[in-house]
Design a protein around this motif. Structure first.
Motif, PDB file in Angstrom:
ATOM      1  N   LEU A  69      13.549   4.991   6.738  1.00  0.00           N
ATOM      2  CA  LEU A  69      12.790   6.226   6.575  1.00  0.00           C
ATOM      3  C   LEU A  69      13.610   7.238   5.787  1.00  0.00           C
ATOM      4  CD1 LEU A  69      10.484   8.173   7.067  1.00  0.00           C
ATOM      5  CD2 LEU A  69      11.365   8.573   9.368  1.00  0.00           C
ATOM      6  N   ALA A  70      14.898   7.309   6.075  1.00  0.00           N
ATOM      7  CA  ALA A  70      15.753   8.245   5.348  1.00  0.00           C
ATOM      8  C   ALA A  70      15.790   7.905   3.861  1.00  0.00           C
ATOM      9  CB  ALA A  70      17.167   8.218   5.929  1.00  0.00           C
ATOM     10  N   ALA A  71      15.837   6.609   3.539  1.00  0.00           N
ATOM     11  CA  ALA A  71      15.873   6.189   2.138  1.00  0.00           C
ATOM     12  C   ALA A  71      14.572   6.559   1.428  1.00  0.00           C
ATOM     13  CB  ALA A  71      16.125   4.682   2.050  1.00  0.00           C
ATOM     14  N   LEU A  72      13.428   6.354   2.111  1.00  0.00           N
ATOM     15  CA  LEU A  72      12.145   6.717   1.517  1.00  0.00           C
ATOM     16  C   LEU A  72      12.057   8.228   1.326  1.00  0.00           C
ATOM     17  CD1 LEU A  72       9.265   6.140   0.569  1.00  0.00           C
ATOM     18  CD2 LEU A  72       8.536   6.213   2.964  1.00  0.00           C
ATOM     19  N   ALA A  73      12.498   8.992   2.320  1.00  0.00           N
ATOM     20  CA  ALA A  73      12.471  10.449   2.210  1.00  0.00           C
ATOM     21  C   ALA A  73      13.329  10.914   1.042  1.00  0.00           C
ATOM     22  CB  ALA A  73      12.961  11.084   3.515  1.00  0.00           C
ATOM     23  N   GLU A  74      14.425  10.236   0.797  1.00  0.00           N
ATOM     24  CA  GLU A  74      15.282  10.586  -0.336  1.00  0.00           C
ATOM     25  C   GLU A  74      14.558  10.359  -1.659  1.00  0.00           C
ATOM     26  OE1 GLU A  74      18.594  11.576  -2.726  1.00  0.00           O
ATOM     27  OE2 GLU A  74      18.055  12.044  -0.655  1.00  0.00           O
ATOM     28  N   GLN A  75      13.792   9.276  -1.750  1.00  0.00           N
ATOM     29  CA  GLN A  75      13.007   9.023  -2.963  1.00  0.00           C
ATOM     30  C   GLN A  75      11.973  10.126  -3.191  1.00  0.00           C
ATOM     31  OE1 GLN A  75      11.507   4.924  -3.481  1.00  0.00           O
ATOM     32  NE2 GLN A  75      12.634   4.449  -1.627  1.00  0.00           N
ATOM     33  N   LEU A  76      11.290  10.525  -2.114  1.00  0.00           N
ATOM     34  CA  LEU A  76      10.287  11.578  -2.236  1.00  0.00           C
ATOM     35  C   LEU A  76      10.927  12.898  -2.640  1.00  0.00           C
ATOM     36  CD1 LEU A  76       8.095  10.803   0.913  1.00  0.00           C
ATOM     37  CD2 LEU A  76       7.696  10.076  -1.449  1.00  0.00           C
ATOM     38  N   ARG A  77      12.080  13.189  -2.058  1.00  0.00           N
ATOM     39  CA  ARG A  77      12.785  14.429  -2.405  1.00  0.00           C
ATOM     40  C   ARG A  77      13.137  14.440  -3.888  1.00  0.00           C
ATOM     41  NH1 ARG A  77      17.044  16.034  -4.199  1.00  0.00           N
ATOM     42  NH2 ARG A  77      17.861  13.915  -4.291  1.00  0.00           N
ATOM     43  N   ALA A  78      13.662  13.308  -4.381  1.00  0.00           N
ATOM     44  CA  ALA A  78      14.071  13.237  -5.782  1.00  0.00           C
ATOM     45  C   ALA A  78      12.879  13.417  -6.722  1.00  0.00           C
ATOM     46  CB  ALA A  78      14.769  11.905  -6.050  1.00  0.00           C
ATOM     47  N   ALA A  79      11.695  12.977  -6.281  1.00  0.00           N
ATOM     48  CA  ALA A  79      10.495  13.079  -7.120  1.00  0.00           C
ATOM     49  C   ALA A  79       9.757  14.397  -6.930  1.00  0.00           C
ATOM     50  CB  ALA A  79       9.556  11.908  -6.823  1.00  0.00           C
ATOM     51  N   GLY A  80      10.211  15.224  -5.996  1.00  0.00           N
ATOM     52  CA  GLY A  80       9.552  16.504  -5.756  1.00  0.00           C
ATOM     53  C   GLY A  80       8.247  16.380  -4.992  1.00  0.00           C
ATOM     54  N   ILE A  81       8.150  15.346  -4.146  1.00  0.00           N
ATOM     55  CA  ILE A  81       6.932  15.088  -3.370  1.00  0.00           C
ATOM     56  C   ILE A  81       7.129  15.578  -1.939  1.00  0.00           C
ATOM     57  CG2 ILE A  81       5.378  13.289  -2.505  1.00  0.00           C
ATOM     58  CD1 ILE A  81       6.334  11.599  -4.950  1.00  0.00           C
TER      59      ILE A  81
ATOM     60  N   GLU B  55       0.812  -1.209   0.000  1.00  0.00           N
ATOM     61  CA  GLU B  55       0.000   0.000   0.000  1.00  0.00           C
ATOM     62  C   GLU B  55       0.855   1.273   0.000  1.00  0.00           C
ATOM     63  OE1 GLU B  55      -3.334   0.096  -0.472  1.00  0.00           O
ATOM     64  OE2 GLU B  55      -2.975  -2.039  -0.852  1.00  0.00           O
ATOM     65  N   LEU B  56       1.993   1.224   0.680  1.00  0.00           N
ATOM     66  CA  LEU B  56       2.897   2.374   0.641  1.00  0.00           C
ATOM     67  C   LEU B  56       3.456   2.548  -0.765  1.00  0.00           C
ATOM     68  CD1 LEU B  56       4.492   4.647   1.934  1.00  0.00           C
ATOM     69  CD2 LEU B  56       6.196   2.954   2.669  1.00  0.00           C
ATOM     70  N   ASP B  57       3.814   1.443  -1.397  1.00  0.00           N
ATOM     71  CA  ASP B  57       4.316   1.515  -2.771  1.00  0.00           C
ATOM     72  C   ASP B  57       3.265   2.109  -3.703  1.00  0.00           C
ATOM     73  OD1 ASP B  57       6.674   0.395  -1.954  1.00  0.00           O
ATOM     74  OD2 ASP B  57       6.182  -1.642  -2.610  1.00  0.00           O
ATOM     75  N   LYS B  58       1.987   1.738  -3.486  1.00  0.00           N
ATOM     76  CA  LYS B  58       0.909   2.293  -4.313  1.00  0.00           C
ATOM     77  C   LYS B  58       0.765   3.797  -4.077  1.00  0.00           C
ATOM     78  CE  LYS B  58      -1.885  -1.952  -4.383  1.00  0.00           C
ATOM     79  NZ  LYS B  58      -3.155  -2.578  -3.914  1.00  0.00           N
ATOM     80  N   ALA B  59       0.870   4.200  -2.823  1.00  0.00           N
ATOM     81  CA  ALA B  59       0.743   5.626  -2.500  1.00  0.00           C
ATOM     82  C   ALA B  59       1.848   6.428  -3.172  1.00  0.00           C
ATOM     83  CB  ALA B  59       0.793   5.820  -0.983  1.00  0.00           C
ATOM     84  N   VAL B  60       3.085   5.923  -3.100  1.00  0.00           N
ATOM     85  CA  VAL B  60       4.216   6.626  -3.713  1.00  0.00           C
ATOM     86  C   VAL B  60       4.087   6.629  -5.232  1.00  0.00           C
ATOM     87  CG1 VAL B  60       6.720   6.616  -4.017  1.00  0.00           C
ATOM     88  CG2 VAL B  60       5.743   6.155  -1.763  1.00  0.00           C
ATOM     89  N   ALA B  61       3.634   5.505  -5.805  1.00  0.00           N
ATOM     90  CA  ALA B  61       3.457   5.425  -7.261  1.00  0.00           C
ATOM     91  C   ALA B  61       2.423   6.441  -7.743  1.00  0.00           C
ATOM     92  CB  ALA B  61       3.046   4.013  -7.666  1.00  0.00           C
ATOM     93  N   LEU B  62       1.309   6.562  -6.999  1.00  0.00           N
ATOM     94  CA  LEU B  62       0.286   7.545  -7.367  1.00  0.00           C
ATOM     95  C   LEU B  62       0.837   8.959  -7.235  1.00  0.00           C
ATOM     96  CD1 LEU B  62      -2.578   8.366  -8.138  1.00  0.00           C
ATOM     97  CD2 LEU B  62      -3.220   8.144  -5.722  1.00  0.00           C
ATOM     98  N   ALA B  63       1.584   9.200  -6.176  1.00  0.00           N
ATOM     99  CA  ALA B  63       2.171  10.526  -5.972  1.00  0.00           C
ATOM    100  C   ALA B  63       3.099  10.884  -7.122  1.00  0.00           C
ATOM    101  CB  ALA B  63       2.923  10.568  -4.643  1.00  0.00           C
ATOM    102  N   ARG B  64       3.897   9.934  -7.557  1.00  0.00           N
ATOM    103  CA  ARG B  64       4.807  10.188  -8.679  1.00  0.00           C
ATOM    104  C   ARG B  64       4.031  10.452  -9.965  1.00  0.00           C
ATOM    105  NH1 ARG B  64       9.776   5.815  -8.244  1.00  0.00           N
ATOM    106  NH2 ARG B  64      10.863   6.781  -6.487  1.00  0.00           N
TER     107      ARG B  64
END
Length: 216
Positions: free
Chosen positions: A89-101, A55-64
């Motif tokens: 958590l730091a790794a996930l935050a890095e993904q969000l930062r890179a995607a501009g989320i 479900e987290l992967d789906k949320a991030v995919a939709l956000a992207r």
């Protein structure tokens, strides 16, 4: 795909809720997300130790997807621990930062809206033992790249890097990339690298591949 530099076409807030056991209720998190005005929520009951969270992967995919369409997106969570702990958590935050989320926590020590880059710093500062351990491994890997061997501590190699780059091109998360890699030698042979190790390996490669600046 949105044009570069275009103004965001609206703002969407996507919620995520997680309980660590089947018996733990989600009601408190869901109520808080709804009260915060979040209408699209992804929720699941899964252990913190799980290597994948569908479900987290789906949320991030939709956000992207929304972000690529030019929409401003914020991932809203009840508390930062619902996303994971420490370097995960730091790794996930890095993904969000890179995607501009963007990222927002409704309660806890990180309560409020955040640039995910700031979350990376805060998380690493708050998990000193884990951070020092990974910095030690980073030093070992750096020594190996200079032709030195440090007691078999290195866990990455060229084959792992090539596979990680291939998986990153498919837009997989760091956690999913790590779950598909296997350490080929040393004391950890046969085990999976951590998401933090994958993040560090890719960052080092990106840094090495960056063109050197020249002066006139």
């Amino acid at each position: 795909m949105a044009a570069a530099g275009a103004e965001p076409a609206g703002h969407v807030r996507i919620g995520y809720a997680r309980a660590t056991t089947v018996r733990q209720p989600l009601a408190t998190q869901l109520d808080a997300l709804r009260a915060a005005g979040v209408t699209r929520v992804f929720a699941e009951k899964i252990s913190t130790r799980a290597t994948t969270r569908p479900e987290l992967d789906k949320a991030v995919a939709l956000a992207r997807e929304l972000r690529s369409a030019g929409v401003a997106v914020t991932l809203v969570v009840h508390e930062h621990k619902r996303l994971g702990r420490g370097l995960d958590l730091a790794a996930l935050a890095e993904q969000l930062r890179a995607a501009g989320i963007g990222l927002q926590f409704l309660t806890g020590e990180l309560r409020g809206g955040h640039d995910p880059a700031g979350v990376v710093f805060t998380v690493l500062s708050g998990t000193e033992r884990e951070y020092i351990r990974d910095r030690t491994l980073e030093g070992h890997e750096s020594a190996r790249s200079r032709g030195k061997t440090i007691g078999g501590a290195a866990v990455t190699d060229d084959a792992m890097l090539s596979m990680a780059l291939h998986l990153r091109e498919q837009n997989l998360s760091l956690r999913d990339i790590a779950a598909r890699l296997v350490i080929a030698k040393g004391k950890k042979k046969g085990r999976r690298p951590s998401a933090a190790t994958v993040l560090r390996m890719l960052r080092q490669r990106d840094g090495d591949a960056a063109p050197a600046s020249t002066t006139g």
